[in-house]
Design an enzyme around this catalytic site. Structure first.
Site, short mmCIF file in Angstrom:
data_model
loop_
_atom_site.label_atom_id
_atom_site.label_comp_id
_atom_site.label_asym_id
_atom_site.label_seq_id
_atom_site.Cartn_x
_atom_site.Cartn_y
_atom_site.Cartn_z
N SER A 199 0.83 -1.29 0.09
CA SER A 199 0.05 0.17 -0.03
C SER A 199 0.77 1.30 0.00
O SER A 199 1.95 1.22 0.53
CB SER A 199 -0.94 0.10 1.25
N TYR B 113 -0.39 0.00 10.31
CA TYR B 113 -0.76 -0.81 8.91
C TYR B 113 0.39 -0.23 7.90
O TYR B 113 1.16 -1.35 7.37
CB TYR B 113 -1.92 -0.01 8.61
N LYS C 25 2.99 -3.37 6.60
CA LYS C 25 3.29 -3.57 5.05
C LYS C 25 4.77 -3.19 4.60
O LYS C 25 5.31 -4.24 3.84
CB LYS C 25 2.27 -2.55 4.40
#
Lengths: 346, 346
Positions: free
Chosen positions: B143, B167, B171
């Site tokens: 992402s 998050y 990632k």
């Protein structure tokens, strides 16, 4: 929902409990750990506070320093094992120097051990701090091995980390964890990416960079050394004394200025093997470099060629981190700090 | 020693066993997983090979596709649990699409769950593959949340990953693992950093980016939507159809050209909320954007302001990854793929 997303705990280093400062050093039996502890004991204070508790932790037995003050404790421990890290932070040391690591060659040779110690061990330490619910300054010794070529001629602070070794991968992953644990308010992290430390005293370790030290150290001590690469090979260096200085400075800076970017590439000296040998000639005399034997080793050359050669280190310099600017200085540091009877000029 | 350091296993995708191709999709019950499976079933092949086994894995029950061929298996599984990942790769699927993740808002709200699923779960999958001793192509959905401001106006492929969310941190850590497992020859990884996927069908999830879809989706369906930020907020977008295309393309490219840099920022469309609303007006009529109610939410604005606005994506474009170039196209994709009776022009 949004309150939860934005509800960061505010990280304030917990220095209020006493006038003395508690310090934990992981990897205290390693070269850098020993030099750091020597420096701390010589200074007798850190960040303007008198030394309190001094905790020295390593998987190998740390030799108790001769001048260790009351409150020194030495641990033989593997904090990648359950419960080990919690033991180390139980007394809530306000500054933690996290140096413990399996070196690059070993992390490459033993995939599982490298991840277990360098990554899981660091994560276990961070988790133990989070569970202990206090916010120490944590100085993490990272490495320029987080970078992997191809590189621009000079690498900016904003360059991406694409390591070409498992060691570099583990360091880069811990840098990310350090920033996130800091942003969450679980600790107050400062990561510093160390240049290749030269001249290392003593014997070679398993690092691929070993020859960068030995081609100076051995001749300075009247011994032969092997040079496995070309003289035009360029790399990024600082002395053990400069590295110790980086660690101390990282413990003392106002970390708020870092924002979310908690790891800094340290300043260093960009030099070729030729530059090293020229400095050796100037400092130790015309004949000394003759002790360096050229024995090209394509395997070592292949590894070393992928390493970075020069960094801007703008951020670290602006914050007052300082390294040597010539290899003459780096050699002089070695002779002052390591040699009782320095080699004269011829 | 040096033999060990250099003795990488050579990674060759193991496609030799049959003419059919086995595929595993993690996160198959999610929006992107469902669209990917639809696309694969519609194509009937991948990389020039007929579909063989199709394994659909998610912690939520995946609805069995109506046209699922013989060899389809659906797993309700949490591969962050011991043994779960090994079960998924036991039959050695040659292509693995790893999409499973806790979304950004949830990973921020639940620190431990985010790390357990997004990081430990991914690592468990990679380890299961390593233990199974075969080398599948693994496409990892990363992402642009791996990036954190401040940013240059256009972000180059070589920009550093300094995430401002757990998050994004998770990632970025998995990107590093993916590259190292690939370099070691344990898998053949390709990471793709997805833009914000717009227009998402269905209901909002916990992602902070939800309004970027709802301000178009809801009015197109005759409903009101809330705009919590200014119209000049700029971000980076692609449609679900483009994202599915990225995944398929990532499964098919010659990954050798990536060298050690296994994750690519995907192309996308840099657009403001104003651009979105102008496109909505052009496609759906003058009155439709009136359904968008301005209700500034400083909490959401504060998050969204830290997000990247524009990338070069030079590497991905050179490799043939393609996204939309106008929001009119993105809206048209939504109307074609999701609406049985599209809104007319007034």
């Amino acid at each position: 929902m949004w309150q939860a997303v934005l509800g960061f705990q505010v990280g304030v280093t917990d220095m209020s409990r006493s006038d003395k400062i508690g310090i934990l050093v992981t990897g205290s039996a390693g070269m850098l750990g020993r030099k750091l502890v020597e420096r701390i004991l010589r200074d007798g204070h850190l960040g303007g506070k008198q030394l309190g508790e001094l905790l020295l932790a390593d998987v190998a037995p740390t030799e108790m320093p001769a001048d260790a003050p009351v409150g020194t404790r030495v641990f033989v421990t593997d904090f990648s094992q359950p419960g080990a890290a919690a033991e180390l932070v139980k007394s809530r040391p306000q500054v933690i120097f996290h140096l413990a690591a399996v070196v690059s060659g070993e992390a490459e040779a033993d995939f599982e051990k490298g991840y277990r110690v360098n990554f899981d061990g660091s994560r276990a330490l961070f988790e133990a701090i989070r569970q202990a619910r206090y916010v120490p300054r944590l100085v993490f010794a990272s490495s320029v091995a987080v970078f992997g070529g191809p590189f621009p001629e000079v690498i900016p602070d904003s360059f991406f980390t694409t390591p070409l070794s498992s060691y570099g991968t583990q360091k880069a992953m811990v840098e990310l964890l350090l920033a996130d644990y800091t942003r969450r308010g679980f600790l107050d992290g400062v990561g510093i990416r160390l240049p290749t430390i030269t001249i290392r005293p003593g014997k070679p370790n398993k690092a691929a960079s070993g020859f960068y030290s030995s081609i100076l150290r051995e001749p300075l001590n009247g011994k032969e050394a092997v040079l496995p690469v070309d003289e035009n090979m360029r790399h990024w260096f600082a002395s053990p004394r400069a590295a110790t200085g980086f660690l101390i400075h990282a413990a003392n800076i106002d970390s708020k200025v870092l924002g979310g970017r908690r790891t800094l590439t340290m300043p260093g000296l960009s030099a070729t093997v030729g530059d090293q040998l020229a400095a050796l000639r100037r400092v130790a005399g015309e004949d000394v470099p003759a002790l360096v034997k050229r024995e090209p080793d394509p395997a070592i050359a292949k590894i070393v060629t992928t390493w970075p050669q020069r960094f801007e280190a703008t951020g670290a310099q602006a914050l007052g981190f300082v390294a040597e600017s010539t290899f003459d200085e780096i050699i002089a540091v070695y002779m002052e700090d390591e040699m009782s009877s320095p080699v004269g000029k011829g």
